[in-house]
Enzyme design. Structure first.
Site, PDB file in Angstrom:
ATOM      1  N   LYS A 230      -4.195  40.924  51.585  1.00  0.00           N
ATOM      2  CA  LYS A 230      -2.865  41.055  50.973  1.00  0.00           C
ATOM      3  C   LYS A 230      -1.816  40.848  52.055  1.00  0.00           C
ATOM      4  O   LYS A 230      -1.743  41.620  53.008  1.00  0.00           O
ATOM      5  CB  LYS A 230      -2.721  42.453  50.352  1.00  0.00           C
ATOM      6  CG  LYS A 230      -1.281  42.811  49.923  1.00  0.00           C
ATOM      7  CD  LYS A 230      -1.190  44.178  49.237  1.00  0.00           C
ATOM      8  CE  LYS A 230       0.265  44.570  48.965  1.00  0.00           C
ATOM      9  NZ  LYS A 230       0.415  45.909  48.353  1.00  0.00           N
TER      10      LYS A 230
ATOM     11  N   ASP B 201       7.709  44.432  50.722  1.00  0.00           N
ATOM     12  CA  ASP B 201       7.520  44.950  49.369  1.00  0.00           C
ATOM     13  C   ASP B 201       8.663  45.901  49.027  1.00  0.00           C
ATOM     14  O   ASP B 201       8.640  47.077  49.389  1.00  0.00           O
ATOM     15  CB  ASP B 201       6.161  45.672  49.278  1.00  0.00           C
ATOM     16  CG  ASP B 201       5.893  46.231  47.883  1.00  0.00           C
ATOM     17  OD1 ASP B 201       6.635  45.877  46.945  1.00  0.00           O
ATOM     18  OD2 ASP B 201       4.922  47.013  47.741  1.00  0.00           O
TER      19      ASP B 201
ATOM     20  N   LYS C 248      11.559  50.312  44.805  1.00  0.00           N
ATOM     21  CA  LYS C 248      11.136  51.519  45.519  1.00  0.00           C
ATOM     22  C   LYS C 248      12.366  52.322  45.931  1.00  0.00           C
ATOM     23  O   LYS C 248      13.382  51.737  46.307  1.00  0.00           O
ATOM     24  CB  LYS C 248      10.401  51.122  46.816  1.00  0.00           C
ATOM     25  CG  LYS C 248       8.992  50.638  46.625  1.00  0.00           C
ATOM     26  CD  LYS C 248       8.333  50.383  47.985  1.00  0.00           C
ATOM     27  CE  LYS C 248       6.942  49.782  47.836  1.00  0.00           C
ATOM     28  NZ  LYS C 248       5.959  50.671  47.213  1.00  0.00           N
TER      29      LYS C 248
ATOM     30  N   ASP D 240       3.269  45.762  54.737  1.00  0.00           N
ATOM     31  CA  ASP D 240       2.475  45.459  53.550  1.00  0.00           C
ATOM     32  C   ASP D 240       1.709  44.131  53.698  1.00  0.00           C
ATOM     33  O   ASP D 240       0.959  43.743  52.821  1.00  0.00           O
ATOM     34  CB  ASP D 240       3.386  45.428  52.313  1.00  0.00           C
ATOM     35  CG  ASP D 240       2.694  45.952  51.062  1.00  0.00           C
ATOM     36  OD1 ASP D 240       1.679  46.659  51.200  1.00  0.00           O
ATOM     37  OD2 ASP D 240       3.154  45.634  49.952  1.00  0.00           O
TER      38      ASP D 240
ATOM     39  N   ASP E 171       6.012  46.933  41.175  1.00  0.00           N
ATOM     40  CA  ASP E 171       5.626  47.436  42.496  1.00  0.00           C
ATOM     41  C   ASP E 171       4.094  47.415  42.673  1.00  0.00           C
ATOM     42  O   ASP E 171       3.595  47.591  43.773  1.00  0.00           O
ATOM     43  CB  ASP E 171       6.179  48.854  42.681  1.00  0.00           C
ATOM     44  CG  ASP E 171       6.176  49.287  44.133  1.00  0.00           C
ATOM     45  OD1 ASP E 171       5.945  48.431  45.012  1.00  0.00           O
ATOM     46  OD2 ASP E 171       6.405  50.491  44.394  1.00  0.00           O
TER      47      ASP E 171
ATOM     48  N   GLU F   2       2.240  44.956  42.941  1.00  0.00           N
ATOM     49  CA  GLU F   2       2.245  43.497  43.137  1.00  0.00           C
ATOM     50  C   GLU F   2       1.055  43.006  43.955  1.00  0.00           C
ATOM     51  O   GLU F   2       0.606  41.880  43.776  1.00  0.00           O
ATOM     52  CB  GLU F   2       3.561  43.070  43.821  1.00  0.00           C
ATOM     53  CG  GLU F   2       3.606  43.189  45.352  1.00  0.00           C
ATOM     54  CD  GLU F   2       3.392  44.596  45.882  1.00  0.00           C
ATOM     55  OE1 GLU F   2       3.671  45.566  45.151  1.00  0.00           O
ATOM     56  OE2 GLU F   2       2.950  44.740  47.033  1.00  0.00           O
TER      57      GLU F   2
ATOM     58  N   ARG G 278      -2.054  43.775  43.911  1.00  0.00           N
ATOM     59  CA  ARG G 278      -3.234  43.476  43.086  1.00  0.00           C
ATOM     60  C   ARG G 278      -3.066  42.154  42.340  1.00  0.00           C
ATOM     61  O   ARG G 278      -4.042  41.491  42.021  1.00  0.00           O
ATOM     62  CB  ARG G 278      -3.499  44.646  42.140  1.00  0.00           C
ATOM     63  CG  ARG G 278      -2.365  44.930  41.206  1.00  0.00           C
ATOM     64  CD  ARG G 278      -2.510  46.271  40.498  1.00  0.00           C
ATOM     65  NE  ARG G 278      -2.145  47.400  41.360  1.00  0.00           N
ATOM     66  CZ  ARG G 278      -2.244  48.675  41.004  1.00  0.00           C
ATOM     67  NH1 ARG G 278      -2.706  48.993  39.807  1.00  0.00           N
ATOM     68  NH2 ARG G 278      -1.890  49.640  41.829  1.00  0.00           N
TER      69      ARG G 278
END
Ligand code: BES
Ligand code: ZN
Ligand code: ZN
Length: 484
Positions: free
Chosen positions: A247, A252, A259, A270, A329, A331, A333
């Protein structure tokens, strides 16, 4: 920093300072005896990992309760950090234990290299005094013998691993304005070129037109377009073929499911899974591990704009499955879903994904431990075994059919979040499993590194910022596949 081995007595080596490890409070040992009174005066208790800098004698001492790889790794890191003053060169003896002689040296060198790391690219004033060389003498703590070639091999291996870890740290620590998906792709291309492995970069048009609708949606809201990065390392006569999937969210914000500010800071990290995958393939190729590796990194930025994907959107992933977005959020996955589909096209024997996937994993395991999830018990324990050997903390989190049901969507094949607030690390992994073909179920393992990837209070050899966690574990696991 250069690390060299000299076949001479430690006392005859000329260096600015010396590192001594006090083992099991033994201050009678010849290397420390002379200084023992000074240590007492300074209040030293010789507790495990206690360090003292003796400025009159230019010595730094670190206590360990026994000689083990991890004790040496930690003590070496703390020792190098404890040095104050204008020292350029250090010397140290050998501390060997049992069958793992080479590993003791490797770990000590790793401690020095990892412990000395600081991220200062954005500081106007860099640190002035840097250790430039460490000389390892062949004087051994209890006169054990080891071949020169073994010491040199250990130094070389530790150097390759730590160069990879420290550059992974550098890239992860780079602010999101500079470390964009395109920049990550450039870095991957440059590093691939340097070590002679192949690298292909796919742009947003390719991502979209190749049916990677989930990955595409995540990157859509950003002015920095996404990149799919694919590196391959193909040694001769490989013992296995492994796909590593990472990833690579360069930032993010949470997207429209924004967030809160306190949770947004550190989200430059991230991209840790993706950057670590890059570090692993580079190190594996330099170590010539006899395993074919396909490294796939989904690099994107999850931002807020008029082009952002929304909660309520339905996306179609590369395998044709439709996904109802309930929270933008979640995201990582989505990016991984498409990258996992892509990875399976190479028909790997194993698929390992690395991701800072869920806050829930940090809640479950704490910030020092990464989560290991998948269907194959043996595969999970081989990863945990590698992590134990490297003293990186890991724990498995178990799947069950009840949690799986929580991903049901009324309007699409699957929802991108669970309907329950509990078990979030597992439900995220179960979401990923929707994109693993039936025939590959037992080949896949997911590592959620959200906790240890980014360090907010430095510990052991992990400085503030990116840690590079899981690189050593996966490398060791690859070596075990390669028959080492
Ligand atoms: N990148 C985060 C996960 C994360 C959290 C990494 C803390 C490192 C530290 C991920 O994209 C995320 O936001 N996950 C959500 C999922 C939720 C919306 C189901 C989370 O964990 O809150
Ligand atoms: Zn997120
Ligand atoms: Zn994320």
């Amino acid at each position: 920093m250069v690390i060299e081995f000299q076949e001479s007595q430690i006392s005859s080596i000329k260096c600015d300072a010396e590192v001594i490890f006090i083992v099991a409070k033994n201050v009678e040992h010849k290397w420390i005896k002379k200084d023992s009174q000074k240590l007492v005066n300074l209040g030293c208790k010789y507790e495990n990992h206690e360090t003292v800098f003796l400025n009159e004698s230019n010595k730094v001492v670190a206590a360990i309760d026994s000689i083990s790889s991890e004790n040496l790794r930690i003590a070496a890191a703390l020792a190098i950090k404890a040095i104050k003053g204008e020292f350029k060169s250090l010397k140290v003896g050998l501390y060997l234990e049992g069958k793992q002689k080479r590993e003791c040296i490797e770990a000590m060198v790793e401690g020095f290299l990892l412990g000395d790391y600081v991220y200062e690219s954005y500081k106007s004033k860099k640190r002035e005094h840097k250790i430039e060389s460490i000389v390892i003498s062949n004087s051994e703590y209890s006169n054990k013998k080891i071949e020169k070639s073994e010491v040199e091999e250990a130094i070389k291996r530790a150097t390759i691993k730590c160069e990879a870890i420290n550059s992974v740290r550098d890239i992860i620590n780079t602010p999101p304005e500079d470390a964009t998906p395109e920049r990550l792709a450039d870095i991957a291309e440059e590093s691939a070129k340097e070590c002679g492995i192949s690298c292909k970069i796919y742009d947003e048009k390719h991502i979209k037109s190749n049916g990677m609708g989930a990955f595409y949606a995540v990157g859509k809201g950003s002015d920095n377009p996404p990149r799919l990065i694919h590196l391959s390392y193909k040694p001769q006569n490989p013992k296995a073929k492994v796909a590593l999937v990472g990833k690579g969210l360069t930032y993010d914000t949470g997207g429209l499911s924004l967030k809160p500010s306190d949770y947004m800071t550190t989200m430059k990290a991230d991209k840790s899974g993706g950057v670590t995958v890059l570090g692993i393939i580079i190190a594996a190729s330099r170590l010539q591990i006899p395993v074919e590796i396909e490294a796939i990194i989904g690099a994107a930025e999850n931002m807020v704009s008029g082009r952002s994907y929304r909660p309520d959107d339905v996306l179609t992933a590369k395998n044709g499955k439709t996904i109802e977005v309930k929270n933008t959020d979640a995201e990582g996955r989505l990016v991984l879903a498409d990258c996992l589909c892509f990875a399976q096209e190479f028909e790997p024997d194993y698929i390992v994904d690395l991701a800072t996937l869920t806050g829930a994993c940090v809640v479950a395991l704490g910030e020092y431990t990464f989560g290991v999830m998948g269907f194959n018990e043996e595969l999970k324990s081989s990863i945990c075994d590698a992590s134990n050997k490297e003293a990186e903390l890991s724990a498995t989190l178990p799947f069950n059919k009840h949690l799986k049901k929580l991903l049901k969507s009324e309007i699409a094949d699957v929802s991108n979040i669970s309907s329950s607030r509990y078990g979030g690390a597992i439900t995220a992994a179960l979401f990923l499993s929707e994109f693993i073909e039936e025939k590959n179920r037992d080949k896949w393992v997911h590592l959620d590194i959200a906790g240890p990837a980014f360090v907010e209070k430095s510990w052991d050899y992990n400085p503030f910022g990116a840690s590079g966690v899981a690189l050593r574990t996966v490398l060791r696991w690859l070596e075990s596949l390669g028959g080492k």
